[in-house]
Design an enzyme around this catalytic site. Structure first.
Site, PDB file in Angstrom:
ATOM      1  N   GLY A 122     -12.969 -19.984  -6.789  1.00 45.37           N
ATOM      2  CA  GLY A 122     -12.499 -19.023  -5.792  1.00 45.37           C
ATOM      3  C   GLY A 122     -11.093 -19.345  -5.331  1.00 45.37           C
ATOM      4  O   GLY A 122     -10.178 -19.479  -6.132  1.00 45.37           O
TER       5      GLY A 122
ATOM      6  N   LYS B 248       8.546 -13.566   6.274  1.00 43.68           N
ATOM      7  CA  LYS B 248       9.416 -14.614   5.727  1.00 43.68           C
ATOM      8  C   LYS B 248      10.630 -13.953   5.085  1.00 43.68           C
ATOM      9  O   LYS B 248      10.479 -13.092   4.216  1.00 43.68           O
ATOM     10  CB  LYS B 248       8.658 -15.440   4.691  1.00 43.68           C
ATOM     11  CG  LYS B 248       9.528 -16.414   3.903  1.00 43.68           C
ATOM     12  CD  LYS B 248       8.749 -17.064   2.767  1.00 43.68           C
ATOM     13  CE  LYS B 248       9.673 -17.849   1.853  1.00 43.68           C
ATOM     14  NZ  LYS B 248       8.947 -18.467   0.716  1.00 43.68           N
TER      15      LYS B 248
END
Length: 518
Positions: free
Chosen positions: A16, A85
Site C-alpha cells: 500500500g 509549495k
C-alpha cells in the site's frame, strides 16, 4: 503456462502506502470502467507493516494526478493537512554564511521560451543587483513575503503562480485508500504475502497470502517498499547503489508544532545545509515537518541530533525522533516478466528536490496510459518502461549531485569530498564542461523523459555562482529584449504581492468555504 494472447484483465498491486494507492488509483481510473476491456485492480497490503511515509513534498505534477483520480482539491487540502509549495529555498549551500541562500522556484524564468536571460543577467548582475531567480521570476518574492500562489476566487487547481503541495504522507495514504476503494472500485485485501507461485515461463501466476489465500493476476506491481518482495527477493533483480555520488544515508525526522494556530505557514521547502548534510523544513497546516538528512561516514548520530536540536529550538526535547536509513540507488531494471516495481521497491534517493513522489506519479502514469492489453505486448512496453526510468533515475542523480558539487564550502570533509571529480557522474561532468562556454538552455535537453527542465538547472547553477565564459559572445539575447523581460517581471512582482493573500489566510478560507470546483 500463460499464452501470448492472454489479456491483461487483473492487475495486483502488492503493498500500500502512497506508491501503491497512487498506482492503483491511476490504473483503475484509466481502465476499470472501460466497457470493452475492463481491468480489475486489487491492492494487497499487510495489516502489520506500517508505511514509511517518506516525503511530504510533491511536484506540480500532483495537481494533474489528483484531477485524473477525480479528487477535489478542496477535499485533498482539508483531509491531508496539505499546503501549497512554490519551490525550495537553499540556505547555506554556497558559502555557509548567514545571508547565503538561493531559490529554485516552480515557474519558468520570464520570457524563457523566447530567449535565454541567463547570460545577460551574468554580465549585468552588478547593476541588476538581484539574484537570478528574483530578477527573472516573481515567485521568490511570493515565498519571501509568505504569499499564496492563488486566491480563494481561483477555481480548484487554477493559479497565478505554478505550485505543488506539501502534505501529511500518512493522511494522504488514508485519503487515497478511501477514494480508491469507494470511488474507483479498487479491491482492498489486508493480507501478508507468504510466497509466490510462477508459471513455467517465469511469470508470476499468483501470490500466496496468510489471511486471504492465493491471489492470482496478469500483471503484478511491487509496491512493497525497501523489502522489494517481488522484483528484488523473488526475481533477484540487483540493487545498483549510488552512494559513491550521493553520500546521504540517514535521516532524523520530527513533527514540530506551531507556536500558535495562526502562525505563518511557509509556502516553500526550506533546505538548510549542515556540516554533513542538510535539514528540511516543510510547513503543513497544523505542524512543520523537520528532518536532518546526513552522511554517517562524516558524522555521528549524536552530532546530527545536536544540529537538529539547535535548528528546532527548546521544544525539540519534547519531540519524538523518527530514524530512517537511506540506501541511495535503484534496481538494475524495474520491469521483469509480468512484474513492475514502483516506489521504494524500485529505489530511493535522498529527499532533496522531492523526487520520491514524482517518480511514483510518473511510473503510475506510464503504467496507466500504456498498460499492455495482453502478454504479447508486455515485453515491448517493459523495455520502453525500463529505458525510460533508467534515464530518469540517472538524470535525477545528476541534478541532486549538482547542488553539492558546485559549493564553495571547504569547512568539512563532506563538502570537500562532494567536489571531488571522482564522485561526479560522467553525464553531469559532460554538461558542466559544455556549460563553461555555452550557458545552459533548453536545447541542452533533447529527451521527452527529462525530469528537471533547463530552467531548473539555471536556478541552481546561477544560484550557486556558476559562470560561463561569455568572451565568445555566444547566446546573447538583445539588450532591449532582456531589459523588457526584467521590467515585466518587476511589474508582475509588484502586482502579485499586492493582490495575493498570505498562505495561512488562503488555507483558512479553503477550510471554511472551499474552492470553486472545476
Amino acid at each position: 503456462m500463460t499464452s501470448a494472447s492472454q489479456p491483461v484483465r487483473k492487475v495486483v498491486i502488492v503493498g500500500g502506502g502512497t506508491a501503491g494507492w497512487l498506482t492503483a488509483g491511476r490504473i483503475a481510473a484509466e481502465h476499470a470502467t472501460k466497457a470493452h476491456h475492463p481491468v480489475e485492480v486489487v491492492l494487497v497490503e499487510s495489516p502489520n507493516i506500517p508505511t514509511i511515509g517518506v516525503g511530504e513534498g510533491t511536484w506540480p505534477t500532483m495537481r494533474n494526478t489528483l484531477i485524473k483520480l477525480g479528487i477535489r482539491e478542496t477535499d485533498f487540502i482539508r483531509e491531508c493537512d496539505a499546503s501549497f509549495k512554490q519551490g525550495a529555498k537553499f540556505a547555506g549551500w554556497v558559502t555557509g554564511d548567514a545571508d547565503d541562500f538561493y531559490y529554485h522556484p516552480l515557474m519558468l524564468p520570464q520570457g524563457f521560451s523566447q530567449g535565454n536571460l541567463g547570460p545577460y543577467w551574468q554580465q549585468h548582475q552588478d547593476t541588476i543587483e538581484q539574484s537570478f531567480s528574483n530578477a527573472v521570476c516573481f515567485q521568490e518574492a511570493l515565498c519571501e513575503h509568505n504569499r499564496a500562489p492563488k486566491s480563494i476566487r481561483h477555481a480548484e487547481f487554477g493559479a497565478v503562480a505554478n505550485y505543488a503541495y506539501h502534505l501529511d504522507a500518512g493522511k494522504f495514504t488514508a485519503f487515497l485508500t478511501r477514494h480508491c476503494t469507494e470511488k474507483l472500485n479498487v479491491r482492498h485485501v489486508l493480507a501478508d504475502v507468504s510466497g509466490v507461485t510462477a508459471h513455467d515461463n517465469g511469470d508470476i501466476r499468483a501470490i500466496q497470502t496468510q489471511q486471504a489465500g492465493e491471489i492470482d493476476g496478469d500483471l503484478f506491481v511491487d509496491c512493497t517498499g525497501f523489502q522489494s518482495l517481488l522484483l528484488g527477493k523473488h526475481y533477484k533483480v540487483p540493487f545498483v547503489p549510488c552512494d559513491d555520488v550521493l553520500f546521504i544515508d540517514r535521516a532524523l525526522a520530527v513533527h514540530v508544532p506551531y507556536d500558535s494556530p495562526d502562525a505563518p505557514v511557509a509556502t516553500h521547502t526550506i533546505s538548510t545545509a549542515q556540516q554533513a548534510g542538510w535539514i528540511w523544513d516543510i510547513g503543513l497546516q497544523s505542524r512543520r515537518g523537520v528532518g536532518h538528512v546526513y552522511a554517517s561516514r562524516y558524522q555521528s548520530e549524536q552530532q546530527a541530533l545536536d544540529q537538529l536540536a539547535q535548528y528546532v529550538g527548546p521544544q525539540f526535547n519534547d519531540l519524538s525522533v523518527k530514524q530512517i536509513q537511506i540506501q541511495s540507488g535503484h534496481r538494475a531494471h524495474f520491469w521483469h516478466n509480468n512484474c513492475v516495481a514502483v516506489g521504494l521497491s524500485a529505489g530511493f534517493l535522498e529527499p532533496l528536490e522531492a523526487s520520491a513522489l514524482v517518480l511514483v506519479e510518473l511510473s503510475a502514469t506510464m503504467l496507466a496510459e500504456q498498460l499492455p492489453v495482453n502478454r504479447a505486448t508486455m515485453p515491448i512496453i517493459a523495455k520502453r518502461f525500463n529505458q525510460t526510468f533508467q534515464y530518469r533515475w540517472q538524470r535525477i542523480i545528476d541534478f541532486l549531485k549538482l547542488h553539492y558539487m558546485l559549493t564553495k564550502r571547504t569547512d568539512t570533509a563532506f563538502w570537500r569530498d562532494n567536489c571531488d571529480p571522482a564522485t561526479i557522474p560522467d553525464s553531469l561532468q559532460e554538461l558542466l564542461d559544455l556549460w563553461r562556454y555555452h550557458p545552459p538552455y533548453d536545447h541542452d535537453f533533447t529527451s521527452n523523459n527529462e525530469v528537471f527542465p533547463a530552467a531548473s538547472y539555471q536556478y541552481v547553477m546561477y544560484g550557486m555562482g556558476f559562470e560561463s565564459d561569455l568572451s565568445f559572445g555566444q547566446q546573447q539575447v538583445a539588450k532591449a529584449f532582456a531589459q523588457q523581460q526584467l521590467q515585466m517581471n518587476q511589474q508582475a512582482r509588484q502586482k502579485v504581492l499586492s493582490a495575493l493573500p498570505t498562505h495561512r489566510d488562503l488555507l483558512n478560507k479553503i477550510n471554511q468555504y472551499g474552492l470553486q470546483p472545476v
